[in-house]
Design a protein around this motif. Structure first.
Motif, PDB file in Angstrom:
ATOM      1  N   LEU A   1       0.813  -1.216   0.000  1.00  0.00           N
ATOM      2  CA  LEU A   1       0.000   0.000   0.000  1.00  0.00           C
ATOM      3  C   LEU A   1       0.848   1.270   0.000  1.00  0.00           C
ATOM      4  O   LEU A   1       0.310   2.380   0.070  1.00  0.00           O
ATOM      5  CB  LEU A   1      -0.944   0.004   1.206  1.00  0.00           C
ATOM      6  CG  LEU A   1      -2.051  -1.052   1.177  1.00  0.00           C
ATOM      7  CD1 LEU A   1      -2.910  -0.985   2.437  1.00  0.00           C
ATOM      8  CD2 LEU A   1      -2.934  -0.908  -0.063  1.00  0.00           C
TER       9      LEU A   1
ATOM     10  N   ALA B   1      -3.113   4.947   3.340  1.00  0.00           N
ATOM     11  CA  ALA B   1      -3.010   4.612   1.917  1.00  0.00           C
ATOM     12  C   ALA B   1      -4.183   5.135   1.109  1.00  0.00           C
ATOM     13  O   ALA B   1      -4.007   5.807   0.086  1.00  0.00           O
ATOM     14  CB  ALA B   1      -2.909   3.097   1.760  1.00  0.00           C
ATOM     15  N   TYR B   2      -5.404   4.816   1.551  1.00  0.00           N
ATOM     16  CA  TYR B   2      -6.585   5.150   0.761  1.00  0.00           C
ATOM     17  C   TYR B   2      -7.050   6.587   0.965  1.00  0.00           C
ATOM     18  O   TYR B   2      -7.773   7.129   0.123  1.00  0.00           O
ATOM     19  CB  TYR B   2      -7.725   4.181   1.098  1.00  0.00           C
ATOM     20  CG  TYR B   2      -7.422   2.755   0.699  1.00  0.00           C
ATOM     21  CD1 TYR B   2      -6.903   2.446  -0.557  1.00  0.00           C
ATOM     22  CD2 TYR B   2      -7.661   1.695   1.578  1.00  0.00           C
ATOM     23  CE1 TYR B   2      -6.624   1.146  -0.924  1.00  0.00           C
ATOM     24  CE2 TYR B   2      -7.386   0.380   1.210  1.00  0.00           C
ATOM     25  CZ  TYR B   2      -6.874   0.107  -0.040  1.00  0.00           C
ATOM     26  OH  TYR B   2      -6.600  -1.185  -0.400  1.00  0.00           O
TER      27      TYR B   2
ATOM     28  N   PHE C   1     -12.945   2.904   3.050  1.00  0.00           N
ATOM     29  CA  PHE C   1     -11.982   3.908   3.519  1.00  0.00           C
ATOM     30  C   PHE C   1     -12.006   5.159   2.647  1.00  0.00           C
ATOM     31  O   PHE C   1     -11.773   6.267   3.150  1.00  0.00           O
ATOM     32  CB  PHE C   1     -10.583   3.308   3.597  1.00  0.00           C
ATOM     33  CG  PHE C   1     -10.380   2.470   4.819  1.00  0.00           C
ATOM     34  CD1 PHE C   1      -9.973   3.043   6.014  1.00  0.00           C
ATOM     35  CD2 PHE C   1     -10.635   1.110   4.798  1.00  0.00           C
ATOM     36  CE1 PHE C   1      -9.817   2.278   7.160  1.00  0.00           C
ATOM     37  CE2 PHE C   1     -10.483   0.332   5.939  1.00  0.00           C
ATOM     38  CZ  PHE C   1     -10.073   0.929   7.126  1.00  0.00           C
ATOM     39  N   THR C   2     -12.314   5.007   1.374  1.00  0.00           N
ATOM     40  CA  THR C   2     -12.441   6.173   0.507  1.00  0.00           C
ATOM     41  C   THR C   2     -13.638   7.023   0.920  1.00  0.00           C
ATOM     42  O   THR C   2     -13.568   8.263   0.917  1.00  0.00           O
ATOM     43  CB  THR C   2     -12.581   5.733  -0.962  1.00  0.00           C
ATOM     44  OG1 THR C   2     -11.424   4.968  -1.335  1.00  0.00           O
ATOM     45  CG2 THR C   2     -12.696   6.930  -1.890  1.00  0.00           C
TER      46      THR C   2
ATOM     47  N   MET D   1      -4.302   1.419   6.236  1.00  0.00           N
ATOM     48  CA  MET D   1      -5.282   1.543   5.162  1.00  0.00           C
ATOM     49  C   MET D   1      -5.783   2.972   5.018  1.00  0.00           C
ATOM     50  O   MET D   1      -5.979   3.468   3.903  1.00  0.00           O
ATOM     51  CB  MET D   1      -6.433   0.572   5.405  1.00  0.00           C
ATOM     52  CG  MET D   1      -6.001  -0.889   5.340  1.00  0.00           C
ATOM     53  SD  MET D   1      -7.258  -2.045   5.912  1.00  0.00           S
ATOM     54  CE  MET D   1      -8.438  -1.956   4.573  1.00  0.00           C
TER      55      MET D   1
ATOM     56  N   TYR E   1      -7.146  -5.315   0.590  1.00  0.00           N
ATOM     57  CA  TYR E   1      -7.111  -4.948  -0.825  1.00  0.00           C
ATOM     58  C   TYR E   1      -8.436  -5.180  -1.547  1.00  0.00           C
ATOM     59  O   TYR E   1      -8.536  -4.934  -2.739  1.00  0.00           O
ATOM     60  CB  TYR E   1      -6.007  -5.746  -1.548  1.00  0.00           C
ATOM     61  CG  TYR E   1      -4.746  -5.899  -0.747  1.00  0.00           C
ATOM     62  CD1 TYR E   1      -3.978  -4.787  -0.385  1.00  0.00           C
ATOM     63  CD2 TYR E   1      -4.307  -7.152  -0.325  1.00  0.00           C
ATOM     64  CE1 TYR E   1      -2.816  -4.916   0.362  1.00  0.00           C
ATOM     65  CE2 TYR E   1      -3.146  -7.293   0.421  1.00  0.00           C
ATOM     66  CZ  TYR E   1      -2.409  -6.178   0.768  1.00  0.00           C
ATOM     67  OH  TYR E   1      -1.270  -6.315   1.517  1.00  0.00           O
TER      68      TYR E   1
ATOM     69  N   SER F   1     -13.203  -2.839   0.746  1.00  0.00           N
ATOM     70  CA  SER F   1     -12.339  -2.217   1.751  1.00  0.00           C
ATOM     71  C   SER F   1     -11.897  -0.837   1.274  1.00  0.00           C
ATOM     72  O   SER F   1     -11.967   0.152   2.024  1.00  0.00           O
ATOM     73  CB  SER F   1     -11.113  -3.096   2.021  1.00  0.00           C
ATOM     74  OG  SER F   1     -11.502  -4.374   2.467  1.00  0.00           O
ATOM     75  N   LYS F   2     -11.430  -0.785   0.037  1.00  0.00           N
ATOM     76  CA  LYS F   2     -11.013   0.508  -0.523  1.00  0.00           C
ATOM     77  C   LYS F   2     -12.182   1.475  -0.556  1.00  0.00           C
ATOM     78  O   LYS F   2     -12.031   2.664  -0.242  1.00  0.00           O
ATOM     79  CB  LYS F   2     -10.433   0.310  -1.921  1.00  0.00           C
ATOM     80  CG  LYS F   2      -9.881   1.587  -2.528  1.00  0.00           C
ATOM     81  CD  LYS F   2      -9.211   1.329  -3.862  1.00  0.00           C
ATOM     82  CE  LYS F   2      -8.625   2.615  -4.441  1.00  0.00           C
ATOM     83  NZ  LYS F   2      -7.946   2.381  -5.746  1.00  0.00           N
ATOM     84  N   GLU F   3     -13.360   0.981  -0.922  1.00  0.00           N
ATOM     85  CA  GLU F   3     -14.536   1.841  -0.976  1.00  0.00           C
ATOM     86  C   GLU F   3     -14.895   2.394   0.394  1.00  0.00           C
ATOM     87  O   GLU F   3     -15.211   3.589   0.539  1.00  0.00           O
ATOM     88  CB  GLU F   3     -15.720   1.058  -1.551  1.00  0.00           C
ATOM     89  CG  GLU F   3     -16.989   1.882  -1.713  1.00  0.00           C
ATOM     90  CD  GLU F   3     -18.150   1.070  -2.257  1.00  0.00           C
ATOM     91  OE1 GLU F   3     -19.283   1.590  -2.243  1.00  0.00           O
ATOM     92  OE2 GLU F   3     -17.938  -0.086  -2.674  1.00  0.00           O
TER      93      GLU F   3
END
Length: 372
Positions: free
Chosen positions: A113, A169-170, A359-360, A166, A351, A355-357
């Motif tokens: 990340l 990173a995000y 934290f975004t 996370m 990943y 998960s990305k959604e």
């Protein structure tokens, strides 16, 4: 002379007979399995009271990513979910073993990340500082405080930093993750004292309007407890908070403690380690003390809040109750609920698209509320 029918012809007759039997309407006295179940459930739920449901198998949804499907299909985590150590020594041994496993995974996650980490001490409390390799200009004067989860007993040391990684990173933020003291040696109020000490120190580093506090599960509960205590002590509050699937009520109160029991494959049931950990942390205090179970506190004046949960989360009701109480207190509050997720499954795997959604979305909420 006796004639013998060809075997293929016999097979055709038998097959036709089976099809005809399957298509024929059920005669009197021959109810289908579905009809039997329907009748039984109608009888079981014919009077007001608790809902009775039949035994069932719940499939893995095909409405989520393959990464999340694999996690939903995973077996219960042993010994994590149902641990019940009989002594302080046994607790510490279990915590150390699980922390070693969790910590070992972190360097590879940070590398993938593109996040860097440093150890530090703030106000006598051990912390980890995590940052993206390059902080975006909009976030250069912003700072986040992270409170890790783990039922007040798990994720000591580096094992508790994954969520902070996370977010760095995000979201592109600099994050301070608090390695607070934990039971059995340090029950309440030591963990909350550590978080408050770091918050006070962070206020010397950055304007409160440029800071946010976040955490998942226990970390979500402590995020709420921290702002309640900061408000009571008349300290500046952060510009926003993100208590993910917060353990906002240490008692077994709320609908999803039963509706999602045995469906959630992470924490599974309050009858597992949760109940033991709650009492270990409380150390004889009333579990409904607002600094232990923030849902019983006064939410008026709390910062804008974004909450996260999943449809299989044992703490879904904790999250929903928190959201409703915030709204009833006039606090801006957003609730995001993810399909199929058990407790805190937006943190692991780190990943997965979901998960990305998650934290975004949190980062976008922070960006809207934090100053520059």
């Amino acid at each position: 002379m006796k004639k013998t029918l060809p075997s293929a012809f016999l097979l055709l007759i038998l097959t036709a007979g089976v099809i005809a039997q399957a298509q024929a309407p059920m005669g009197p006295g021959k109810p289908s399995e579905s009809s039997n179940l329907e009748a039984a459930q109608n009888a079981a739920n014919s009077k007001p009271g608790p809902r009775s449901v039949p035994a069932r198998v719940i499939p893995v949804p095909d409405t989520v990513s393959p990464q999340l499907q694999a996690l939903i299909a995973a077996p219960y985590r042993l010994p994590n979910w149902n641990a019940n150590p009989k002594s302080a020594a046994e607790w510490k041994d279990l915590v150390a073993k699980l922390a070693a496993v969790g910590a070992a995974a972190q360097p590879a996650i940070r590398e993938k990340l593109n996040v860097k980490m440093e150890s530090a001490v703030m106000a006598g409390v051990k912390v980890y500082v995590l940052s993206p390799q390059q902080i975006p200009p909009a976030n250069e004067n912003r700072l986040l405080l992270h409170i890790h989860g783990g039922g007040y007993v798990y994720n000591a040391g580096e094992a508790g930093t994954q969520e902070a990684t996370m977010m760095a990173a995000y979201g592109g933020f600099k994050v301070i993750s608090v390695d607070y003291r934990m039971p059995p040696d340090y029950p309440y109020p030591a963990p909350l004292d550590d978080v408050m000490a770091v918050w006070k120190e962070a206020l010397k580093m950055q304007k409160p309007g440029n800071m946010a506090v976040f955490g998942t599960s226990t970390g979500g509960g402590m995020t709420l407890a921290m702002v309640l205590r900061a408000k009571d002590e008349m300290l500046p509050l952060p510009a926003a908070i993100a208590p993910g699937t917060p353990w906002s009520d240490l008692t077994e109160t709320g609908d999803s403690y039963k509706t999602n029991e045995w469906v959630d494959n992470i924490i599974v049931s309050y009858s597992g380690y949760l109940g033991h950990a709650a009492r270990l942390y409380a150390n004889g205090r009333d579990l409904k003390d607002p600094y232990l179970s923030p849902i019983y506190g006064d939410f008026h004046g709390l910062p804008p809040t974004i909450l996260t949960s999943g449809t299989r989360d044992l703490f879904l009701s904790n999250t929903v109750r928190t959201h409703r109480k915030l709204r009833q207190a006039g606090v801006e509050a957003v609730l995001q609920v993810f399909e199929g997720m058990s407790h805190a499954q937006y943190v692991n795997p780190p990943y997965a698209p979901e998960s990305k959604e998650a934290f975004t979305e949190i980062a976008r909420f922070f960006d809207a509320h934090l100053g520059h």
